[in-house]
Design a protein around this motif. Structure first.
Motif, PDB file in Angstrom:
ATOM      1  N   VAL A 170       0.790  -1.178   0.092  1.00 19.30           N
ATOM      2  CA  VAL A 170      -0.052  -0.124  -0.205  1.00 19.30           C
ATOM      3  C   VAL A 170       0.856   1.561  -0.001  1.00 19.30           C
ATOM      4  CG1 VAL A 170      -1.438   1.297   1.434  1.00 19.30           C
ATOM      5  CG2 VAL A 170      -2.158  -1.031   1.052  1.00 19.30           C
ATOM      6  N   GLN A 171       1.869   1.131   0.715  1.00 18.81           N
ATOM      7  CA  GLN A 171       2.928   2.441   0.764  1.00 18.81           C
ATOM      8  C   GLN A 171       3.610   2.359  -0.680  1.00 18.81           C
ATOM      9  OE1 GLN A 171       5.113   2.128   4.516  1.00 18.81           O
ATOM     10  NE2 GLN A 171       3.907   3.107   5.463  1.00 18.81           N
ATOM     11  N   LEU A 172       4.084   1.179  -1.177  1.00 19.27           N
ATOM     12  CA  LEU A 172       4.997   1.330  -2.308  1.00 19.27           C
ATOM     13  C   LEU A 172       4.355   1.772  -3.656  1.00 19.27           C
ATOM     14  CD1 LEU A 172       7.867   0.433  -2.862  1.00 19.27           C
ATOM     15  CD2 LEU A 172       7.465  -1.960  -2.462  1.00 19.27           C
ATOM     16  N   VAL A 173       2.942   0.838  -3.630  1.00 23.54           N
ATOM     17  CA  VAL A 173       2.328   1.083  -5.100  1.00 23.54           C
ATOM     18  C   VAL A 173       2.267   2.436  -5.725  1.00 23.54           C
ATOM     19  CG1 VAL A 173       0.160   0.795  -5.994  1.00 23.54           C
ATOM     20  CG2 VAL A 173       1.173  -1.144  -4.789  1.00 23.54           C
ATOM     21  N   PHE A 198      -3.200   2.397   6.623  1.00 27.70           N
ATOM     22  CA  PHE A 198      -3.855   4.077   6.307  1.00 27.70           C
ATOM     23  C   PHE A 198      -3.386   4.472   5.031  1.00 27.70           C
ATOM     24  CE2 PHE A 198      -2.803   3.084  10.753  1.00 27.70           C
ATOM     25  CZ  PHE A 198      -4.084   3.942  11.329  1.00 27.70           C
ATOM     26  N   SER A 199      -4.046   5.107   4.081  1.00 26.19           N
ATOM     27  CA  SER A 199      -3.334   5.680   2.787  1.00 26.19           C
ATOM     28  C   SER A 199      -4.215   6.411   2.223  1.00 26.19           C
ATOM     29  CB  SER A 199      -2.996   4.511   1.887  1.00 26.19           C
ATOM     30  OG  SER A 199      -2.451   5.224   0.992  1.00 26.19           O
ATOM     31  N   ASN A 200      -3.911   7.728   1.925  1.00 28.59           N
ATOM     32  CA  ASN A 200      -4.779   8.447   0.772  1.00 28.59           C
ATOM     33  C   ASN A 200      -4.423   8.320  -0.442  1.00 28.59           C
ATOM     34  OD1 ASN A 200      -5.894   9.497   3.335  1.00 28.59           O
ATOM     35  ND2 ASN A 200      -4.353  11.117   3.519  1.00 28.59           N
ATOM     36  N   ALA A 201      -3.162   7.725  -0.752  1.00 34.38           N
ATOM     37  CA  ALA A 201      -2.699   7.753  -2.141  1.00 34.38           C
ATOM     38  C   ALA A 201      -2.904   6.500  -2.937  1.00 34.38           C
ATOM     39  CB  ALA A 201      -1.101   7.866  -2.141  1.00 34.38           C
ATOM     40  N   VAL A 207      -8.185  -0.548   3.884  1.00 33.78           N
ATOM     41  CA  VAL A 207      -7.576   0.723   4.133  1.00 33.78           C
ATOM     42  C   VAL A 207      -8.386   2.005   4.329  1.00 33.78           C
ATOM     43  CG1 VAL A 207      -5.953   2.438   2.713  1.00 33.78           C
ATOM     44  CG2 VAL A 207      -6.210  -0.201   2.056  1.00 33.78           C
ATOM     45  N   VAL A 208      -7.848   2.541   5.595  1.00 30.81           N
ATOM     46  CA  VAL A 208      -8.534   3.753   6.085  1.00 30.81           C
ATOM     47  C   VAL A 208      -7.939   5.060   5.752  1.00 30.81           C
ATOM     48  CG1 VAL A 208      -9.976   2.469   7.648  1.00 30.81           C
ATOM     49  CG2 VAL A 208      -7.814   3.656   8.269  1.00 30.81           C
ATOM     50  N   PRO A 209      -8.421   6.244   5.884  1.00 32.56           N
ATOM     51  CA  PRO A 209      -7.723   7.508   5.545  1.00 32.56           C
ATOM     52  C   PRO A 209      -6.485   7.711   6.506  1.00 32.56           C
ATOM     53  CG  PRO A 209     -10.162   7.846   5.637  1.00 32.56           C
ATOM     54  CD  PRO A 209      -9.989   6.476   6.042  1.00 32.56           C
ATOM     55  N   LYS A 210      -5.746   8.534   5.958  1.00 33.80           N
ATOM     56  CA  LYS A 210      -4.479   8.539   6.735  1.00 33.80           C
ATOM     57  C   LYS A 210      -4.416  10.277   7.083  1.00 33.80           C
ATOM     58  CE  LYS A 210       0.362   7.759   7.187  1.00 33.80           C
ATOM     59  NZ  LYS A 210       1.534   7.173   6.424  1.00 33.80           N
ATOM     60  N   ILE A 211      -4.654  10.375   8.398  1.00 36.81           N
ATOM     61  CA  ILE A 211      -4.450  11.961   8.620  1.00 36.81           C
ATOM     62  C   ILE A 211      -3.229  12.273   9.087  1.00 36.81           C
ATOM     63  CG2 ILE A 211      -5.742  13.579  10.336  1.00 36.81           C
ATOM     64  CD1 ILE A 211      -7.908  11.665  10.472  1.00 36.81           C
ATOM     65  N   ALA A 260     -16.142   4.013   2.272  1.00 34.61           N
ATOM     66  CA  ALA A 260     -16.526   5.039   2.075  1.00 34.61           C
ATOM     67  C   ALA A 260     -15.372   6.038   1.508  1.00 34.61           C
ATOM     68  CB  ALA A 260     -17.217   6.180   3.094  1.00 34.61           C
ATOM     69  N   HIS A 261     -14.196   5.567   2.187  1.00 33.74           N
ATOM     70  CA  HIS A 261     -12.925   6.112   1.593  1.00 33.74           C
ATOM     71  C   HIS A 261     -12.641   5.644   0.021  1.00 33.74           C
ATOM     72  CE1 HIS A 261      -8.733   7.613   1.876  1.00 33.74           C
ATOM     73  NE2 HIS A 261      -8.237   6.290   2.211  1.00 33.74           N
ATOM     74  N   MET A 262     -12.870   4.472  -0.015  1.00 27.79           N
ATOM     75  CA  MET A 262     -12.510   3.684  -1.470  1.00 27.79           C
ATOM     76  C   MET A 262     -13.636   4.332  -2.370  1.00 27.79           C
ATOM     77  SD  MET A 262     -12.858  -0.181  -2.612  1.00 27.79           S
ATOM     78  CE  MET A 262     -12.311  -0.864  -1.151  1.00 27.79           C
ATOM     79  N   PHE A 263     -14.743   4.548  -1.971  1.00 24.88           N
ATOM     80  CA  PHE A 263     -15.831   5.009  -2.719  1.00 24.88           C
ATOM     81  C   PHE A 263     -15.421   6.353  -3.499  1.00 24.88           C
ATOM     82  CE2 PHE A 263     -19.942   7.189  -3.825  1.00 24.88           C
ATOM     83  CZ  PHE A 263     -20.545   5.790  -4.696  1.00 24.88           C
ATOM     84  N   ALA A 264     -15.120   7.140  -2.314  1.00 24.93           N
ATOM     85  CA  ALA A 264     -14.812   8.552  -2.658  1.00 24.93           C
ATOM     86  C   ALA A 264     -13.482   8.565  -3.608  1.00 24.93           C
ATOM     87  CB  ALA A 264     -14.279   9.414  -1.399  1.00 24.93           C
TER      88      ALA A 264
END
Ligand code: NAP
Length: 491
Positions: free
Chosen positions: A181-184, A293-296, A204-208, A265-269
């Protein structure tokens, strides 16, 4: 001449043990490290995108706060620098020998010493042996047909090749755990084309995350109590997550449902394509394996140079990967974010032969994975294994280390008080501890959640989730301070 203590591993666990024993005046300590420098996982791992996934105010020793973290979740290089700082400040480097691979250790009952064998052929002797070899220190190469015939470049995430030229390459990455998840997202930025081979999706949940503003860092430096307050607040939140969602799933499963909903929801967005969303959605309960956690990560799959492949891999070809349905993805660089051989090679990481010729690995495999307080095993005198079944407590590894430091202090104080030659946990104490831990697992997500198909490394080969200690951090700390010292036999 035997050393007082040999510690295997110069990561945060080994350094914590050395700091604690040093405070007690034990000076003849040798720390043996396979790698060429200290820092353990934070020395070895340096793949693009590496960052800690527990906020850095908590992911550090409580007695050695670092006011200079650049971000809430510091990048890996800062953890490595922090490890060096700790080693220098506590004068640990002089105890360390690098590039030394330990292959095994055998208890010599007559001498009441351990004989420690090195790959070089040398042997060392020590009164006490502490292994601090990490949980995730033996990179796993996937057992996929044809992989050894791949003609291009192969890189494991834990053996990153800084010289590898990835610009414009057709890269395939196997593995979608926390590392993947960090590398991709980083690979996608440079690849001509990136194919992500996913076997099991991850929650994967949002990373604040944000850069820590300069004035806040100044405040942390000038007024350490403010950083302690931040650490406390973050630690309480993490402790709540763990005790509710993981350990007491029986009562807190709605929390897991909510977390899964947040991840969806994070994925849906971030992912517009319905089929991609379906492929990325895990089919097991939130918490069965370590979420991340990842937003990317999710937005990467909308890039034109990225393909998500979720069919199973049939074999690796010299110039690509063939899927079970016959599709072939041509690649010239294969990145393995395939994790670590935890149960196979890490429990234990070296061959340990105790009293009566008992092998630790055989004991665990033939009976159950177990260790009193996640540290000691009957028939293994003068031996503490910091990365044992039931040792990892809570979400930040530093909680484990610090509870273990307290445990070691109490045992070594008692050894000194009784002028003992040997110390060994009793069968009774070990059995009671195992019973307590097994009982508590009955309330956890591992037993009550839908974990089939999660392929979680929390489960040992017997199917028991013995990696994590099913207790709160506060409980583990209290136990470290209060376990009956007579749970050990001193002689
Ligand atoms: P991992 O969680 O074990 O993930 C390995 C991945 O490789 C999984 O997706 C796995 O799929 C896949 N894989 C393995 N063998 C395969 C095969 N033969 N065919 C297809 N896929 C295969 O390892 P990781 O991602 O390196 O993470 C390990 C742990 O390190 C994390 O859980 C976390 O505790 C820690 N970590 C922390 C950070 C951080 O703090 N920032 C970063 C990275 C890692 P399956 O799931 O199907 O087996």
């Amino acid at each position: 001449m035997a050393h007082d203590v040999i510690i295997v591993g110069a990561g945060f666990g080994g350094m914590g043990a050395a700091i604690e024993l040093g405070k007690m005046g034990i000076d003849d300590i040798v720390i043996l490290e396979r790698e060429d420098d200290l820092g353990g996982t934070w020395h070895v791992n340096r793949y693009p995108g590496l960052a800690v996934d527990i906020a850095s105010v908590t992911y550090s020793y409580s007695f050695e706060p670092n006011p200079n973290w650049s971000r809430l979740f510091a990048p890996g290089s800062e953890l490595k620098a922090y490890a060096s700082h700790v080693a220098n400040k506590y004068d640990l480097r002089r105890l360390m020998r690098f590039g030394v691979e330990v292959t095994g250790a055998t208890w010599d009952a007559d001498a009441a010493e351990w004989e420690v064998a090195l790959a070089s052929g040398e042997t060392l002797r020590t009164r006490y042996l502490i292994t601090a070899t990490g949980f995730l220190s033996q990179p796993k190469l996937p057992d996929i047909e044809g992989i050894e015939d791949f003609a291009g470049t192969v890189i494991h995430s834990a053996k990153w090749d800084d010289e590898a030229d990835l610009e414009g390459r057709r890269i395939g990455v196997i593995g979608t755990g926390a590392t993947g998840v960090q590398l991709v997202p980083e690979l996608a930025k440079v690849a001509g084309h990136l194919t992500v081979f996913q076997r099991t999706p991850i929650w994967v949940v949002p990373k604040i995350d944000f850069a820590v503003p300069g004035p806040v860092r100044t405040m942390f430096g000038a007024l350490p109590i403010t950083q302690r307050a931040a650490r406390f607040a973050n630690s309480v939140a993490l402790e709540a997550l763990n005790t509710v969602g993981v350990l007491n799933y029986k009562y807190g499963h709605r929390f897991n449902d909510l977390a899964a909903l947040l991840a969806k929801a994070h994925m849906f967005a971030q992912v517009r394509d319905r089929r991609t969303r379906a492929a990325l959605t895990p089919g097991y309960s939130f918490g069965c394996k370590r979420p991340t956690f990842s937003n990317a990560y999710f937005p990467t799959f909308a890039r034109s140079n990225v393909t998500l492949e979720s069919t199973s891999i049939r074999r690796v070809l010299p110039d690509g990967i063939e899927m079970a349905d016959g599709t072939v993805h041509e690649i010239d660089t294969l990145v393995l974010a395939t994790g670590f051989s935890l149960w196979e090679k890490n429990f234990p990481a070296i061959e340990v032969i105790g009293r009566d010729g008992q092998s630790l690995g055989e004991f665990w495999r033939e009976t159950r994975f177990q260790a009193y307080e996640g540290m000691a095993v009957p028939k293994f005198p003068n031996f503490f294994c910091l990365h044992s079944p039931y040792s990892y407590t809570g979400l930040s590894y530093f909680w484990t280390i610090e509870a273990q430091m307290v445990h070691l202090r109490r045992v070594f104080q008692e050894i000194e008080r009784r002028a003992a030659r040997t110390v060994e946990v009793t069968e009774r104490a070990n059995a009671e501890f195992l019973g307590t831990m097994s009982g508590r697992l009955g309330r956890s997500v591992f037993q009550l959640g839908s974990c089939e198909g999660s392929r979680s490394y929390y489960f040992d080969p017997h199917g028991e989730a013995t990696l994590l200690r099913p207790s709160s951090v506060i409980g583990a700390r209290r136990d470290a301070h209060t376990f009956p010292i007579d749970d050990y036999a001193f002689a």
